[in-house]
Write a protein that holds these residues in place. Structure first.
Motif, PDB file in Angstrom:
ATOM      1  N   LEU A 156      -5.388  13.176  -3.396  1.00 42.96           N
ATOM      2  CA  LEU A 156      -6.265  12.092  -3.926  1.00 42.96           C
ATOM      3  C   LEU A 156      -5.428  10.850  -4.250  1.00 42.96           C
ATOM      4  O   LEU A 156      -5.675   9.490  -4.006  1.00 42.96           O
ATOM      5  CB  LEU A 156      -7.254  12.222  -5.226  1.00 42.96           C
ATOM      6  N   ALA A 157      -4.186  11.155  -4.782  1.00 42.39           N
ATOM      7  CA  ALA A 157      -3.292   9.860  -4.971  1.00 42.39           C
ATOM      8  C   ALA A 157      -2.775   9.248  -3.742  1.00 42.39           C
ATOM      9  O   ALA A 157      -2.815   8.174  -3.467  1.00 42.39           O
ATOM     10  CB  ALA A 157      -1.923  10.364  -5.829  1.00 42.39           C
ATOM     11  N   ARG A 158      -2.610  10.175  -2.678  1.00 40.43           N
ATOM     12  CA  ARG A 158      -2.249   9.490  -1.371  1.00 40.43           C
ATOM     13  C   ARG A 158      -3.190   8.650  -0.775  1.00 40.43           C
ATOM     14  O   ARG A 158      -3.281   7.611  -0.251  1.00 40.43           O
ATOM     15  CB  ARG A 158      -2.054  10.680  -0.342  1.00 40.43           C
ATOM     16  N   ALA A 159      -4.436   9.015  -1.080  1.00 45.22           N
ATOM     17  CA  ALA A 159      -5.700   8.557  -0.433  1.00 45.22           C
ATOM     18  C   ALA A 159      -6.167   7.180  -0.946  1.00 45.22           C
ATOM     19  O   ALA A 159      -6.467   6.217  -0.507  1.00 45.22           O
ATOM     20  CB  ALA A 159      -7.012   9.443  -0.181  1.00 45.22           C
ATOM     21  N   TYR A 160      -6.045   7.475  -2.840  1.00 44.47           N
ATOM     22  CA  TYR A 160      -6.998   6.371  -3.280  1.00 44.47           C
ATOM     23  C   TYR A 160      -5.660   5.418  -4.272  1.00 44.47           C
ATOM     24  O   TYR A 160      -6.167   4.523  -5.013  1.00 44.47           O
ATOM     25  CB  TYR A 160      -7.970   6.911  -4.092  1.00 44.47           C
ATOM     26  N   GLY A 161      -4.621   5.921  -4.303  1.00 47.55           N
ATOM     27  CA  GLY A 161      -3.847   5.350  -5.362  1.00 47.55           C
ATOM     28  C   GLY A 161      -4.275   5.217  -6.542  1.00 47.55           C
ATOM     29  O   GLY A 161      -4.965   6.151  -7.335  1.00 47.55           O
ATOM     30  N   THR A 162      -3.949   3.907  -7.293  1.00 46.02           N
ATOM     31  CA  THR A 162      -4.747   3.793  -8.689  1.00 46.02           C
ATOM     32  C   THR A 162      -6.242   3.865  -8.832  1.00 46.02           C
ATOM     33  O   THR A 162      -6.574   3.869  -9.742  1.00 46.02           O
ATOM     34  CB  THR A 162      -4.099   2.141  -9.081  1.00 46.02           C
ATOM     35  N   ARG A 163      -6.815   3.820  -7.774  1.00 43.22           N
ATOM     36  CA  ARG A 163      -8.510   4.061  -7.627  1.00 43.22           C
ATOM     37  C   ARG A 163      -8.854   5.474  -7.904  1.00 43.22           C
ATOM     38  O   ARG A 163      -9.949   5.637  -8.076  1.00 43.22           O
ATOM     39  CB  ARG A 163      -8.857   3.302  -6.380  1.00 43.22           C
ATOM     40  N   VAL A 164      -7.786   6.597  -7.938  1.00 41.84           N
ATOM     41  CA  VAL A 164      -8.301   7.583  -8.007  1.00 41.84           C
ATOM     42  C   VAL A 164      -9.067   7.859  -9.384  1.00 41.84           C
ATOM     43  O   VAL A 164      -9.824   8.906  -9.552  1.00 41.84           O
ATOM     44  CB  VAL A 164      -7.186   8.626  -8.087  1.00 41.84           C
ATOM     45  N   GLU A 165      -8.705   7.133 -10.482  1.00 46.66           N
ATOM     46  CA  GLU A 165      -9.372   7.091 -11.838  1.00 46.66           C
ATOM     47  C   GLU A 165     -10.973   6.857 -11.724  1.00 46.66           C
ATOM     48  O   GLU A 165     -11.867   7.401 -12.303  1.00 46.66           O
ATOM     49  CB  GLU A 165      -8.806   6.577 -12.831  1.00 46.66           C
ATOM     50  N   PRO A 168      -6.192  -2.563  -2.274  1.00 46.31           N
ATOM     51  CA  PRO A 168      -6.725  -1.601  -3.425  1.00 46.31           C
ATOM     52  C   PRO A 168      -6.413  -0.234  -3.547  1.00 46.31           C
ATOM     53  O   PRO A 168      -6.037   0.476  -2.484  1.00 46.31           O
ATOM     54  CB  PRO A 168      -8.215  -1.352  -2.803  1.00 46.31           C
ATOM     55  N   GLY A 169      -5.736   0.119  -4.657  1.00 43.31           N
ATOM     56  CA  GLY A 169      -5.037   1.610  -4.986  1.00 43.31           C
ATOM     57  C   GLY A 169      -3.330   1.118  -4.866  1.00 43.31           C
ATOM     58  O   GLY A 169      -2.769   2.159  -5.453  1.00 43.31           O
ATOM     59  N   GLY A 170      -3.061   0.173  -4.308  1.00 40.51           N
ATOM     60  CA  GLY A 170      -1.629   0.107  -4.155  1.00 40.51           C
ATOM     61  C   GLY A 170      -0.806  -0.796  -5.477  1.00 40.51           C
ATOM     62  O   GLY A 170       0.493  -0.892  -5.243  1.00 40.51           O
ATOM     63  N   ASP A 171      -1.616  -0.938  -6.365  1.00 40.28           N
ATOM     64  CA  ASP A 171      -1.262  -1.860  -7.485  1.00 40.28           C
ATOM     65  C   ASP A 171      -0.241  -0.869  -8.522  1.00 40.28           C
ATOM     66  O   ASP A 171      -0.614  -0.864  -9.568  1.00 40.28           O
ATOM     67  CB  ASP A 171      -2.103  -2.689  -7.983  1.00 40.28           C
ATOM     68  N   PRO A 205       3.219   0.415 -10.538  1.00 35.23           N
ATOM     69  CA  PRO A 205       4.657  -0.260 -10.824  1.00 35.23           C
ATOM     70  C   PRO A 205       5.877  -0.158  -9.712  1.00 35.23           C
ATOM     71  O   PRO A 205       5.700   1.086  -9.492  1.00 35.23           O
ATOM     72  CB  PRO A 205       4.759   0.300 -12.164  1.00 35.23           C
ATOM     73  N   ASP A 206       6.114  -1.154  -9.419  1.00 39.53           N
ATOM     74  CA  ASP A 206       7.532  -1.012  -8.458  1.00 39.53           C
ATOM     75  C   ASP A 206       7.079  -0.520  -7.089  1.00 39.53           C
ATOM     76  O   ASP A 206       7.971   0.028  -6.414  1.00 39.53           O
ATOM     77  CB  ASP A 206       8.638  -0.314  -9.165  1.00 39.53           C
ATOM     78  N   ALA A 207       5.688  -0.401  -6.835  1.00 35.74           N
ATOM     79  CA  ALA A 207       5.301   0.269  -5.567  1.00 35.74           C
ATOM     80  C   ALA A 207       6.001   1.803  -5.352  1.00 35.74           C
ATOM     81  O   ALA A 207       6.285   2.329  -4.340  1.00 35.74           O
ATOM     82  CB  ALA A 207       5.607  -0.316  -4.330  1.00 35.74           C
ATOM     83  N   ASP A 208       5.976   2.436  -6.615  1.00 28.71           N
ATOM     84  CA  ASP A 208       6.882   3.807  -6.916  1.00 28.71           C
ATOM     85  C   ASP A 208       5.905   4.706  -6.621  1.00 28.71           C
ATOM     86  O   ASP A 208       5.099   5.100  -7.688  1.00 28.71           O
ATOM     87  CB  ASP A 208       7.462   3.796  -7.809  1.00 28.71           C
ATOM     88  N   PHE A 209       5.516   5.583  -5.639  1.00 30.17           N
ATOM     89  CA  PHE A 209       4.420   6.547  -5.565  1.00 30.17           C
ATOM     90  C   PHE A 209       4.979   7.607  -6.396  1.00 30.17           C
ATOM     91  O   PHE A 209       3.901   8.212  -6.901  1.00 30.17           O
ATOM     92  CB  PHE A 209       4.121   6.699  -4.107  1.00 30.17           C
ATOM     93  N   ASP A 210       5.977   8.206  -6.156  1.00 32.09           N
ATOM     94  CA  ASP A 210       6.292   9.347  -6.882  1.00 32.09           C
ATOM     95  C   ASP A 210       6.294   9.395  -8.420  1.00 32.09           C
ATOM     96  O   ASP A 210       5.819  10.205  -9.132  1.00 32.09           O
ATOM     97  CB  ASP A 210       7.907   9.743  -6.525  1.00 32.09           C
ATOM     98  N   ALA A 220       0.831  -1.185  -0.021  1.00 38.01           N
ATOM     99  CA  ALA A 220       0.015   0.004   0.016  1.00 38.01           C
ATOM    100  C   ALA A 220       0.706   1.075   0.051  1.00 38.01           C
ATOM    101  O   ALA A 220       0.779   2.140   0.992  1.00 38.01           O
ATOM    102  CB  ALA A 220      -0.976   0.032   1.058  1.00 38.01           C
ATOM    103  N   PRO A 221       1.714   1.454  -1.109  1.00 32.21           N
ATOM    104  CA  PRO A 221       2.433   2.718  -1.048  1.00 32.21           C
ATOM    105  C   PRO A 221       1.911   3.829  -1.036  1.00 32.21           C
ATOM    106  O   PRO A 221       2.657   5.146  -0.742  1.00 32.21           O
ATOM    107  CB  PRO A 221       3.381   2.219  -2.249  1.00 32.21           C
ATOM    108  N   HIS A 222       0.687   3.913  -1.409  1.00 35.15           N
ATOM    109  CA  HIS A 222      -0.230   5.222  -1.361  1.00 35.15           C
ATOM    110  C   HIS A 222      -0.429   5.796   0.058  1.00 35.15           C
ATOM    111  O   HIS A 222      -0.245   6.874   0.356  1.00 35.15           O
ATOM    112  CB  HIS A 222      -1.392   5.199  -2.131  1.00 35.15           C
TER     113      HIS A 222
END
Length: 500
Positions: A427-436, A396-399, A401-406, A85-87
């Motif tokens: 939003l990226a911090r809260a939801y990661g890839t689910r932001v879309e 959810p949202g942590g998937d 690439p390479d767990a690289d948030f930046d 969960a890198p987000h």
């Protein structure tokens, strides 16, 4: 993900409690192919699991009490959870000044050596020694002199970790019923019959092959509602309180502060503008839902700030405080600070008794391992349960690439060039890839709908209601986010009216 009505069909597992342990067990069980129903009397993470110091850490001070197994397990989980969960989890450097330390420097350094090597640290930087007078790590301290050790742990958005486990469990087939309390449960030849009471409807009955009591501070209360339950374990309730004050120092590092009574207090950057200071350890005997910070606790934390920092802070400077009740396994320690933070899983089962597993203690960092151990104990009585699977599987949202948030944030910024950068980061911090899923077809801020204030838009609120069980303004502003610290006057009322 809306609340679903309780089905009359038999489920494999009925879980009572929507904190980190309950949702972690639900996720693990659902991923093993078991049918799962989780009930929570309030909102997800509405008590202990949203009132933590918000750290994914080994627990350096637990070494002093000989909790080597717990510390090793937590240290191993630390980097594993960061990768999952890198987000909502990220590294944090902690400065441990020797000023005012009741422990000699050699003892602290030995503890940090063990901390660096006990849990297979791979990505986090190790310990270093610094001169506070010559280092930026001394910013804001008084006096800015002497030696300090700097070590690594991780930060976590605790209530979001709970919600993401519930979301993953639901997407794997579990039913998550918030604002639903257990009225009673009784054993039958085939399992359990439980009566459940939703806050907004008639009571329902459900049958389950096994029952998990993950009610946290209410673990004993659940046992009292369960006919024939074994009750030879005891829980010790300890209150931990925190205060939020205007930022005390520059920099993105945290402090671990030692007091003369050998207790420690953290000072941690919080929500950009603030510093989080805590925690305390106070025995608690009243109902868990009534927990608030006491004047003595407030004074203790303010005295710690005055002892270490240049900036004076008074009671009037506190912008928010919170208190949570930790349901620790009672190991009969005389000092509340010394009570074990390890977890105990009490399995009540025999050939003629439907299984019931009660969870005592635990900490956020080891929740995934606790759930794995819980399913290991229950699996022999639940035919069809698959093997352990959660280690390293993204939440959810942590998937990314390479767990690289930046890198993920950079890509998001390129994808939505007309969105404000501060909104995208939040939003990226809260939801990661689910932001879309929140943005949908939106490309500009105007496309996100009503602005409730503080960068909270209708599109996000609708997502939280539809997918994350949010029902009230408090759910949105204080558990799904900490926007309650930032929104202008009137936001709570406007949001409440919309949700109603």
């Amino acid at each position: 993900m809306t609340d679903e009505p309780v089905d009359a069909a038999t489920v494999d597992l009925l879980i009572v409690g929507g904190g980190i342990n309950g949702t972690g067990i639900a996720r693990d069980a659902a991923g093993r192919g078991l049918s799962v129903l989780l009930v929570e009397q309030d909102d997800l993470a509405s008590h202990t699991s949203s009132a933590s110091t918000k750290l994914i850490h080994g627990g350096l001070r637990y070494l002093e009490y000989g909790e080597f197994r717990l510390v090793r397990e937590a240290l191993i989980e630390r980097e594993r959870l960061w990768g999952m969960a890198p987000h909502i989890i990220w590294p944090l450097r902690f400065v441990l000044p020797q000023t005012h330390s009741p422990r000699p420097a050699w003892m602290v350094r030995l503890g940090l050596f063990l901390y660096d090597h006990l849990g297979g640290r791979e990505r986090l930087p190790g310990t270093q020694s610094v001169s506070l007078a010559r280092s930026a790590f001394g910013s804001g301290l008084s006096p800015r002199a002497g030696k300090a050790f700097v070590y690594s742990d991780c930060w976590v958005e605790d209530s979001r970790l709970v919600v993401l486990n519930a979301l993953d469990a639901a997407e794997r087939g579990a039913t998550i019923a918030t604002r639903t309390r257990l009225v009673s449960a009784s054993r039958t030849a085939a399992g359990w019959i439980a009566e459940l009471q939703p806050a907004d409807g008639a009571s329902r009955r459900v049958s389950a092959r096994a029952l998990v009591n993950a009610a946290g501070p209410w673990v004993a209360d659940v046992l009292g509602k369960t006919a024939g339950a074994r009750n030879d374990r005891s829980v010790r309730l300890v209150k931990g309180s925190h205060i939020i004050v205007p930022r005390l120092y520059d920099g993105e590092h945290a402090f671990m502060l030692q007091n003369a009574d050998r207790r420690i207090v953290f000072a941690i950057p919080y929500e950009g503008e603030y510093t989080l200071v805590g925690t305390t350890d106070e025995p608690w005997t009243a109902p868990p839902s009534q927990a608030t910070i006491s004047m003595d606790e407030t004074r203790y934390l303010l005295d710690t700030i005055a002892r270490y920092f240049e900036r004076p802070v008074a009671t009037d400077d506190i912008v928010w405080s919170y208190a949570g009740i930790r349901p620790l396994y009672d190991d009969k320690a005389a000092n509340a600070s010394a009570v074990t933070r390890d977890y105990v899983l009490d399995l009540d089962a025999a050939a003629d008794r439907a299984p019931m597993l009660s969870v005592y203690g635990g900490k956020i960092t080891t929740y995934r391992k606790l759930a794995e151990h819980a399913l290991r104990d229950l699996a022999p009585m639940l035919p069809g349960a698959g093997p352990a699977w959660t280690a390293g599987v993204a939440l959810p949202g942590g998937d990314m690439p390479d767990a690289d948030f930046d890198a993920f944030l950079a890509g998001l910024t390129a994808l939505y060039p007309q969105m404000p950068s501060t909104l995208l980061r939040r939003l990226a911090r809260a939801y990661g890839t689910r932001v879309e899923a929140i943005f949908g077809t939106a490309t500009t801020i105007a496309d996100l709908g009503t602005d409730f204030g503080g960068s909270l838009y209708k599109a996000e609120v609708d997502y939280l209601v539809a997918r994350e069980w949010a029902r009230t303004a408090e759910d949105v502003l204080w558990r799904r986010s900490k926007l309650g610290l930032h929104v202008p006057p009137g936001t709570t009322e406007r949001l409440a009216a919309y949700l109603a």
